[in-house]
Every structure is written in structure tokens, then in C-alpha cells.
Design an enzyme around this catalytic site. Structure first.
Site, PDB file in Angstrom:
ATOM      1  N   LYS A  41      20.214 -19.440 -59.617  1.00 45.71           N
ATOM      2  CA  LYS A  41      20.329 -20.574 -60.542  1.00 45.71           C
ATOM      3  C   LYS A  41      19.089 -20.758 -61.408  1.00 45.71           C
ATOM      4  O   LYS A  41      19.140 -21.331 -62.477  1.00 45.71           O
ATOM      5  CB  LYS A  41      20.672 -21.862 -59.791  1.00 45.71           C
ATOM      6  CG  LYS A  41      19.514 -22.582 -59.104  1.00 45.71           C
ATOM      7  CD  LYS A  41      20.036 -23.949 -58.607  1.00 45.71           C
ATOM      8  CE  LYS A  41      18.974 -24.835 -58.013  1.00 45.71           C
ATOM      9  NZ  LYS A  41      18.427 -24.361 -56.733  1.00 45.71           N
ATOM     10  N   HIS A  78      14.953 -26.351 -47.520  1.00 45.91           N
ATOM     11  CA  HIS A  78      14.275 -26.255 -48.822  1.00 45.91           C
ATOM     12  C   HIS A  78      13.237 -27.366 -48.887  1.00 45.91           C
ATOM     13  O   HIS A  78      13.579 -28.533 -48.718  1.00 45.91           O
ATOM     14  CB  HIS A  78      15.278 -26.362 -49.973  1.00 45.91           C
ATOM     15  CG  HIS A  78      14.739 -25.808 -51.275  1.00 45.91           C
ATOM     16  ND1 HIS A  78      13.571 -26.275 -51.845  1.00 45.91           N
ATOM     17  CD2 HIS A  78      15.188 -24.819 -52.077  1.00 45.91           C
ATOM     18  CE1 HIS A  78      13.341 -25.599 -52.956  1.00 45.91           C
ATOM     19  NE2 HIS A  78      14.301 -24.697 -53.122  1.00 45.91           N
ATOM     20  N   GLU A 108      14.361 -17.947 -50.294  1.00 47.28           N
ATOM     21  CA  GLU A 108      15.206 -18.036 -51.500  1.00 47.28           C
ATOM     22  C   GLU A 108      14.373 -18.417 -52.711  1.00 47.28           C
ATOM     23  O   GLU A 108      14.606 -19.450 -53.340  1.00 47.28           O
ATOM     24  CB  GLU A 108      16.308 -19.082 -51.287  1.00 47.28           C
ATOM     25  CG  GLU A 108      17.234 -18.780 -50.126  1.00 47.28           C
ATOM     26  CD  GLU A 108      18.071 -19.990 -49.714  1.00 47.28           C
ATOM     27  OE1 GLU A 108      17.831 -21.096 -50.226  1.00 47.28           O
ATOM     28  OE2 GLU A 108      18.965 -19.823 -48.864  1.00 47.28           O
TER      29      GLU A 108
HETATM   30  C1  LIG Z   1      17.319 -24.177 -56.167  1.00 44.42           C
HETATM   31  C2  LIG Z   1      17.346 -23.578 -54.830  1.00 44.42           C
HETATM   32  C3  LIG Z   1      16.464 -22.534 -54.515  1.00 44.42           C
HETATM   33  C4  LIG Z   1      15.364 -22.063 -55.438  1.00 44.42           C
HETATM   34  O1  LIG Z   1      14.317 -22.942 -55.445  1.00 44.42           O
HETATM   35  P1  LIG Z   1      12.928 -22.632 -56.179  1.00 44.42           P
HETATM   36  O2  LIG Z   1      12.161 -23.868 -55.983  1.00 44.42           O
HETATM   37  O3  LIG Z   1      13.229 -22.306 -57.585  1.00 44.42           O
HETATM   38  O4  LIG Z   1      12.306 -21.466 -55.470  1.00 44.42           O
HETATM   39  C5  LIG Z   1      16.584 -21.968 -53.261  1.00 44.42           C
HETATM   40  N1  LIG Z   1      17.488 -22.385 -52.370  1.00 44.42           N
HETATM   41  C6  LIG Z   1      18.360 -23.373 -52.637  1.00 44.42           C
HETATM   42  C7  LIG Z   1      19.354 -23.771 -51.618  1.00 44.42           C
HETATM   43  C8  LIG Z   1      18.309 -24.006 -53.865  1.00 44.42           C
HETATM   44  O5  LIG Z   1      19.151 -25.028 -54.128  1.00 44.42           O
END
Ligand SMILES: *Cc1c(COP(=O)(O)O)cnc(C)c1O
Length: 379
Positions: free
Chosen positions: A47, A184, A261
Site C-alpha cells: 500500500k 504494527h 512488513e
Molecule cells: C501500512 C501497513 C504496513 C506498512 O507500514 P509502514 O509504516 O509503511 O512500514 C505494514 N503492515 C500493515 C498491516 C499495514 O497496515
């Protein structure tokens, strides 16, 4: 790193608004991540910059992918399946995680044949997965502190630590396999203790699950949040990596697989934008420039991502505090009320750096203005 001269050439060749993605920088960011976090397999969070060429470059470097919708799944699948088949991997499981804790039933039905790894954080989702994607593997999304992150990601998702093991045991009771725990810490996290707290909470969940008889968890997904070096207040990545590595070593035995991620960390510094001045005026005594890109387009991160992208001139000269506006009729479409810029004219180019994450990914066509053309260099 793309020089100013090259950026200008690219804008002359391709026109503006332009978004340039530097694949040398993508590879460099990927390798930095791997070098400092050797135990962690990165799943690029699509994303942050959903683009086929980015997916292919990162795949060739060894990345896996985090998707959150069927179109994102297909973008990754279509771009890597040829390359993956050549390697004869049992590959979906290792290469794609569907990391949206809430999935439409229609999506689960399509996903099931791929036997994907999916996240969940509530009882209703267990029921949905059991009924519509019984072949999926599960990963519990845990709610963890997001203190000091630029973008908070914990109010909408995540099981509280108190109910986490109840959820794991319920999934098990229904015949599903919970492979591990994910979290996260919030996007652009500069408060590195968030990772420490999250890893310790996760270790607690592993312990509690085991003591209550569930022993099948084998992975920890430490999510995203790794910050881009937007300014000098962001401490070096290796400092964060050192903290994460020592906690991983202390809390999780070697056979536990560690995933991450990262989204922003890979793509933010790889993006450059170039726009053109389409009009100028003096407003409240301040030079005001209207450019052909704005907050509904490449600069959308200023609204959705709470980021700021300084606007710079190619020209040199004595600077004045100036305003920079986007092209739409909406008064929200303000890129900056205070940018130090030399005197500029219609048709002059301006540019921004570190504008590769959550920017063109959330651009709209509002008011009839098209998003920037994306050009890939150093492929
Ligand atoms: C948006 C998102 C990410 C990416 O996050 P960054 O801060 O850009 O590294 C990873 N995992 C999930 C579940 C997300 O929603």
C-alpha cells in the site's frame, strides 16, 4: 540518488507532473534492511507504493509482500508468479501475507485456493475464515502501543493482549491453525521502545498460549513502522536494528521465524516529484506559486500520511518566504504556506525529494487533474 540535473532532464522529456522512482535506491533500502536485520524476512507493504515495477525489483532482491486487498494480491501475484514458478518454490505461503485483519467474504472465497497466510483479530473473523477460507493459515494481530508514531495504526485493529490467547484457542477449536502473532507499532515510528514493548507483549502471548496448551505458533510478524530519514531527528536505522535484534535473540528461540512488513522504509527515499509552475500571484504580500501537482495528487501524503514534503527550486537566487498551492479549486489544496524559494516564473520546475511513500499511492483525479506520470529509472 538522482541529481537535480537528471531530474530536470526527466521532467523535460516526460512532462509534468512527474514522479520518478529510483530503483537503485529501492535496492539499497532493501539491502540495508537485510543487512541490519538478518533474521527478518521483509514482506513489502504494497500500500505504500503499489506499482508493478517496484514489486518486480523487490522480488528479485528477495522480498516477500504484504497485501491488504484483492487488487493488491493480484498486483503481486501477477508480477511474481512467472519468476516464482522458475524457482519451483511452494511459494505463496513464503511470499505473500494478506495482512488486513478484516476481509470481505468474497475475498476469502477467492483467496482460499492459494492457501494464504492471513491476519485476524476478532471472533467474527474466525467464523468467516472457517467458513470461506478454511485452507488459510492465521496470524493473530495484536494491539500494541503506537506512542509517538507519525501515523497511528492501533485504534482500528488489533486484539488486546488480554483476549489474544482466547482468540488463538477459539481458532484452534474450530480446526484452524494459528501460525503466529503480528503487530504494527505505528507508521514512521521514531520512538524505538514501541518495538521493545510490542516484542515483549508478543512473547507473553507465546508463553500464555503454550501454558494453555497451544504449541503451534512458529512466526512473529513485527509489522512496519521503520522510519524514513525525512529529517535529522530520525535516529539511524542501525540503532533500531540493534534494539530489535537483541530483543529477538532474548525472547524468541532460533526456530521461530521472524517477518516484517516494511512499506515506507523501502519506497520513501526512492521517490522524487517534479511539477511546473502554472500561475503566480502575490497573496497577503507573499509570493504565491500555483503548481500542477498538489494534495489531491502526489502531495496527498500531506493529508493522509501527515507527512510534509519541502518544495525546492532548480533555480538559485535570494530566497523569500513563499506559498505553494496545488492546481485544484479547493482551498485545502495547499502544499506550503512557508517555503523559502527564489523568485520563480511561470513554467519553472520545482521538485520534492523523499516523496515515494503514501503519495502517488493515494492520488486522486479530483477536479479533473490527473495524477503524476510515474517514471522508473535505474531499473
Ligand atoms: C501500512 C501497513 C504496513 C506498512 O507500514 P509502514 O509504516 O509503511 O512500514 C505494514 N503492515 C500493515 C498491516 C499495514 O497496515
Amino acid at each position: 540518488m538522482i541529481s537535480k540535473a537528471r531530474l530536470k532532464q526527466l521532467a523535460e522529456k516526460h512532462g509534468t507532473p512527474l514522479l520518478v522512482v529510483d530503483h537503485d535506491e529501492l535496492r539499497k533500502n532493501f539491502r540495508t534492511f537485510r543487512r541490519f536485520l538478518p533474521r527478518v524476512q521483509p514482506y513489502f507493504a504494497v500500500k505504500a507504493g503499489a506499482d508493478a515495477a517496484i514489486v518486480r525489483t523487490l522480488y528479485k532482491e528477495g522480498a516477500s509482500f504484504d497485501v491488504a486487498s484483492m487488487p493488491e494480491f493480484e498486483l503481486v501475484y501477477e508480477n511474481i508468479k512467472g519468476m516464482a514458478a522458475k524457482k519451483r518454490q511452494a511459494w505463496i505461503w513464503n511470499k505473500i501475507i494478506y495482512a488486513n485483519p478484516i476481509k470481505p467474504v468474497e475475498t476469502l472465497e477467492v483467496l482460499d485456493e492459494y492457501k494464504p497466510l492471513v491476519t485476524f483479530d476478532n471472533f467474527d473473523e474466525i467464523e468467516k475464515i472457517k467458513k470461506h477460507a478454511p485452507h488459510a493459515g492465521l496470524c493473530l494481530r495484536l494491539k500494541v502501543p503506537n506512542t509517538g508514531a507519525m501515523v497511528e495504526l492501533s485504534s482500528k485493529f488489533g486484539a488486546s493482549p488480554g483476549e489474544a490467547v482466547d482468540l488463538i484457542l477459539e481458532a484452534d477449536r474450530q480446526g484452524l491453525v494459528v501460525e503466529g502473532v503480528s503487530f504494527h507499532v505505528g507508521s514512521q515510528t521514531t520512538n524505538y521502545t514501541n518495538y521493545v514493548e510490542a516484542l515483549n507483549l508478543t512473547a507473553d502471548i507465546f508463553r500464555e498460549a503454550k501454558s494453555r496448551g497451544y504449541d503451534k505458533m512458529k512466526l512473529v510478524d513485527i509489522g512496519g513502522g521503520f522510519p524514513a530519514p525525512y529529517d535529522s531527528s530520525v535516529r539511524p536505522f542501525r540503532e533500531l536494528a540493534r534494539i530489535i535484534n537483541s530483543e529477538l535473540k532474548r525472547l524468541f528461540p532460533k526456530h521461530i521465524e521472524i517477518l516484517a512488513e516494511p512499506g515506507r522504509f523501502f519506497v520513501a527515499t526512492a521517490g522524487y516529484s517534479v511539477a511546473k509552475i502554472i500561475g503566480k500571484a502575490v497573496r497577503d504580500g507573499k509570493p504565491s506559486y500555483y503548481i500542477n501537482d498538489g494534495v489531491y495528487h502526489t502531495y496527498s501524503g500531506q493529508i493522509f500520511d501527515h507527512a510534509k514534503y519541502p518544495v525546492k527550486a532548480f533555480k538559485r537566487g535570494k530566497t523569500k518566504l513563499s506559498a505553494v498551492f496545488g492546481p485544484t479549486c479547493d482551498a485545502l489544496d495547499v502544499i506550503s504556506m512557508a517555503e523559502d524559494l527564489p523568485a520563480l516564473n511561470r513554467d519553472d520546475f520545482v521538485y520534492s525529494e523523499m516523496i515515494g511513500a503514501y503519495t502517488y499511492a493515494s492520488a486522486t483525479t479530483f477536479n479533473g487533474f490527473s495524477p503524476a506520470k510515474v517514471v522508473h529509472v535505474n531499473l
